[in-house]
Design an enzyme around this catalytic site. Structure first.
Site, PDB file in Angstrom:
ATOM      1  CD  GLU A 116       6.086  90.833  79.545  1.00  0.00           C
ATOM      2  OE1 GLU A 116       5.087  91.439  79.126  1.00  0.00           O
ATOM      3  OE2 GLU A 116       6.147  90.332  80.675  1.00  0.00           O
ATOM      4  CE  LYS A 118       2.873  99.715  74.659  1.00  0.00           C
ATOM      5  NZ  LYS A 118       1.686  99.684  73.830  1.00  0.00           N
ATOM      6  CG  ASP A 120      -0.336  98.127  67.769  1.00  0.00           C
ATOM      7  OD1 ASP A 120      -1.083  98.558  68.669  1.00  0.00           O
ATOM      8  OD2 ASP A 120      -0.131  98.741  66.715  1.00  0.00           O
ATOM      9  CE1 TYR A 232      -0.868  92.611  79.359  1.00  0.00           C
ATOM     10  CE2 TYR A 232      -0.511  92.119  77.038  1.00  0.00           C
ATOM     11  CZ  TYR A 232      -1.197  92.802  78.023  1.00  0.00           C
ATOM     12  OH  TYR A 232      -2.191  93.676  77.682  1.00  0.00           O
ATOM     13  CE  LYS A 320       3.759 103.991  71.902  1.00  0.00           C
ATOM     14  NZ  LYS A 320       2.444 103.458  71.600  1.00  0.00           N
ATOM     15  CB  CYS A 414     -17.249 101.896  35.223  1.00  0.00           C
ATOM     16  SG  CYS A 414     -16.232 100.425  35.354  1.00  0.00           S
ATOM     17  CB  CYS A 417     -18.154  98.835  31.604  1.00  0.00           C
ATOM     18  SG  CYS A 417     -18.973  99.604  33.009  1.00  0.00           S
ATOM     19  CB  CYS A 430     -19.175 100.189  38.125  1.00  0.00           C
ATOM     20  SG  CYS A 430     -19.703  99.448  36.579  1.00  0.00           S
ATOM     21  CB  CYS A 435     -18.540  96.279  34.458  1.00  0.00           C
ATOM     22  SG  CYS A 435     -16.929  96.943  34.791  1.00  0.00           S
TER      23      CYS A 435
END
Ligand code: IVH
Length: 672
Positions: A116, A118, A120, A232, A320, A414, A417, A430, A435
């Site tokens: 099957e 795997k 995650d 599963y 894996k 920023c 601006c 900011c 801005c």
């Protein structure tokens, strides 16, 4: 033969269940979304007029209940062990030899395996009694996990009632199903974009996002995350005859659980190795994360014979995959400004091929993280897309530095601006509402589908409009004329007229959309709806104080503060004046069904305990539809406390403050 209402409701539920399965599990819908919605509406309507027939397994009952304060702990009847890992063909062969030796099987004989993917994600167990889903929990430490039933009920792929497609299959008294909850890559990306917009920290990968979503105390939020599951294994069961693992998977499929379609029965370890190698590359084509393969012996008798170590069963092993990594150079570090002013560093990379796509940008998350990894401009770095969709800088190849690398300083102003930035947790922010970079993000959000839904007003056009000084904020959109638009890049007569029409139409959107579109920090479309229902007009919301807001069910102190600060801002006040002057609707449109009840209208209610006739949500909707308001806690401002069974501390508080207390019967009479 005419059906009784109860039979009609049950029949309709079966039909909805059937289509849920076709859509969510088999990915093969038989009817259109519209037809499906009609069926659900009909069922909801019937259940509303006949609440006495509501049962918890109804497909309309997936989301409900109040947020929890913590998850109860559940002990697993059979421990949820882990799996030993292998990383090579050689180790898989060794596994096959080891098993044969332990089980006394001739080395030349073949063992059958089921292979099957795997997935995650997060392991969960689902407990069914008499065919009904009664409890679901996380793996926890393997022996005890968190009871996350309410959240799992929101996963549309999980059947609330076992309904075998093959009617000869009888439903067992008890069945425990195990599987992996995950988030699709697409959903993960959507969620992170949303979080970035709201200035909330991003999830590093789909797995973390799935885990975070499953551990939310408010199932209404989980319901919006579109979690998915692949099952599963069968854990504990009663009165079933099972001999092989593949038979278990088949049974799960018959009961309506999603089982991964890329599962294969292999006649020996060579076939297993071949299949694992095939998936090493293919797994990147999927829309969910797979970090390897799981190899299980098919015979359940052999499972029993081999048993388990304290950590993992001996009949299963994983293979894996190493995440694909690449080396590339950081050419530049740029700074991005989000809608609410969050400032984040982004690396521009020399383009490099990684897991099938060319990668040229990587997020550096925030400046603390960038410094922790000591990432500099000009550095050679290792990038990977392991659990992440957005590539990540794993580490810097410091030994390759030649002295030309440049430390990127955290900006004090920023980039757009030039106003001073402020540290807010791990983020820089900011706070200048003028801005331009923020303005662009805000206008994009204002025009987006969940907000004012202005078709044709996309990012590229907004960029031009702001850069050319035609608009400074979203309120300016409403002063745009046809002549302003036709000469812009990629705009013509027709597209300009269409856009003007779309802008005009957006003036009539309902209040909840407008509230959402304003871009108040921490207020998304759901909260906007709650606020619109509570306040009816934008003015009332704008004048609400911290306390008024916190009293609303579903509004916490953080959201309340953000709302108050937003409306206190002078710039906001100017913008709202402009919106009103342009004729944008700022009041809630009356719901056609709303019949104001003089006993209820304008009064505030708190509900506590369990009511017999209504779920919590139904009682709330009922009160709102009659013109009343729902508050989360009892205070002097509460007019009525509706007390069901096991009312708890709210009842004491109501008595203390002499708030009117209604039992269910009195409440019934009041709303009639
Ligand atoms: S079987 C004792 N099958 O991987 C065996 N697990 O690393 C029970 N996982 O905790 C698990 N896909 O969360 C099994 N097809 C699959 C799986 C799978 C993902 C997860 C599961 C387990 C972890 C172990």
């Amino acid at each position: 033969m005419t059906l009784t209402t109860k039979e009609k409701i049950e029949q309709l539920r079966d039909v909805v269940r059937h289509h849920d399965r076709k859509y969510y599990v088999e990915n093969n819908p038989e009817i259109t979304d519209y037809e499906y919605d009609q069926l659900v509406k009909e069922l909801q309507q019937l259940e509303k007029t006949h609440p006495e027939f509501i049962t918890s397994d109804s497909p309309t009952r997936r989301v409900g209940g109040e947020p929890l304060t913590q998850f109860p702990t559940v002990e697993h009847k059979i421990p949820m062990l882990s799996i030993d890992n292998t990383y090579s063909d050689k180790e898989l062969n060794e596994f096959d030899h080891r098993i044969k030796r332990m089980a006394g099987i001739d080395a030349h004989k073949d063992i059958e395996y089921v292979v099957e993917l795997k997935i995650d994600g997060i392991a969960v167990t689902l407990w069914y009694e008499k065919g009904l889903f009664v409890r679901g929990a996380t793996r926890g430490d393997g022996f005890k996990g968190d009871d996350v039933t309410a959240n799992l009920r929101t996963v549309r792929q999980i059947p609330l009632k076992l309904d075998p497609v093959d009617k000869r299959q009888k439903v067992p008294q008890v069945l425990e199903v195990r599987g992996e909850i995950y988030l699709s890559n697409k959903e993960f990306q959507r969620l992170n974009e949303e979080r970035e917009e709201e200035g909330e920290p991003q999830f590093a990968n789909p797995r973390n996002a799935a885990a975070g979503s499953l551990k939310l105390l408010d199932p209404r939020i989980t319901a919006k995350r579109n979690l998915r599951i692949f099952t599963y294994a069968i854990g504990y069961y009663e009165d079933l005859e099972l001999k092989t693992h593949i038979q278990c998977l088949e049974l799960l499929r018959v009961f309506g659980f999603p089982v991964n379609p890329h599962t294969r029965l292999c006649k020996n370890i060579e076939a297993v190795i071949h299949y694992c190698n095939e998936w090493d590359k293919r797994c990147r084509e999927l829309d969910y994360m797979v970090d390897g393969m799981v190899i299980k012996i098919n015979s359940l008798a052999l499972h029993d014979q081999l048993g388990a170590t304290s950590k993992a069963p001996r009949w299963v092993i994983s293979y894996k995959y190493q995440p694909e990594q690449a080396v590339t150079k950081i050419e530049e570090i740029a700074v991005q400004v989000g809608k609410t002013g969050t400032i984040t560093p982004v690396a521009n990379l020399t383009p490099v091929l990684l897991s099938g796509t060319t990668v040229s940008r990587a997020t550096l998350h925030n400046f603390d993280e960038m410094r922790r990894k000591d990432i500099r401009v000009g550095d050679l770095v290792i990038v990977q897309k392991a659990g992440e969709i957005i590539p990540q800088v794993v580490s810097v190849l410091k030994e390759k530095r030649d002295g030309t690398e440049r430390i990127f300083e955290e900006p004090s102003t920023c980039p757009e601006c030039k106003s001073t930035v402020v540290k807010d947790g791990v983020y820089l922010r900011c706070y200048n509402s003028l801005c331009m970079s923020q303005a662009k993000r805000r206008i994009q959000y204002f025009a987006s589908r969940d907000a004012m839904d202005i078709e044709g007003l996309g990012p590229a056009l907004i960029e031009q409009l702001v850069d050319k000084g035609l608009v400074k904020d979203y309120a300016d959109i409403y002063s745009l004329r046809h002549d302003d638009l036709v000469n812009l890049e990629r705009m013509g007569e027709k597209s300009s007229s269409n856009l003007i029409r779309a802008i005009e139409e957006s003036k009539h959107r309902d209040l909840d959309r407008l509230i959402c579109a304003l871009g108040i920090g921490n207020v998304g479309s759901h909260t906007a709806e709650v606020l619109a229902n509570h306040f009816d007009t934008l003015d009332k919301l704008a004048h609400a104080g911290q306390e008024d807001l916190e009293e609303i069910y579903e509004i916490g102190p953080v959201v309340a503060r953000s709302i108050v600060e937003f409306f206190r801002n002078n710039y906001t006040q100017e913008t709202i004046k402009k919106l009103k002057a342009a004729g944008v609707n700022t009041t809630k449109k009356a719901t056609p069904k709303l019949v104001k009840n003089p006993n209820v209208s304008g009064k505030s209610f708190v509900i506590t305990g369990t009511l017999q006739k209504y779920s919590r949500k139904e009682a709330e909707t009922l009160i709102r539809n009659l013109g009343g308001r729902i508050l989360s806690g009892v205070s002097k401002k509460t007019d009525y406390l509706v007390a069901g069974e096991e009312p708890g501390s709210k009842l004491d508080k109501a008595r203390e403050l002499s708030v009117h207390i209604l039992d269910e019967e009195t409440f019934e009479k009041m709303i009639q």
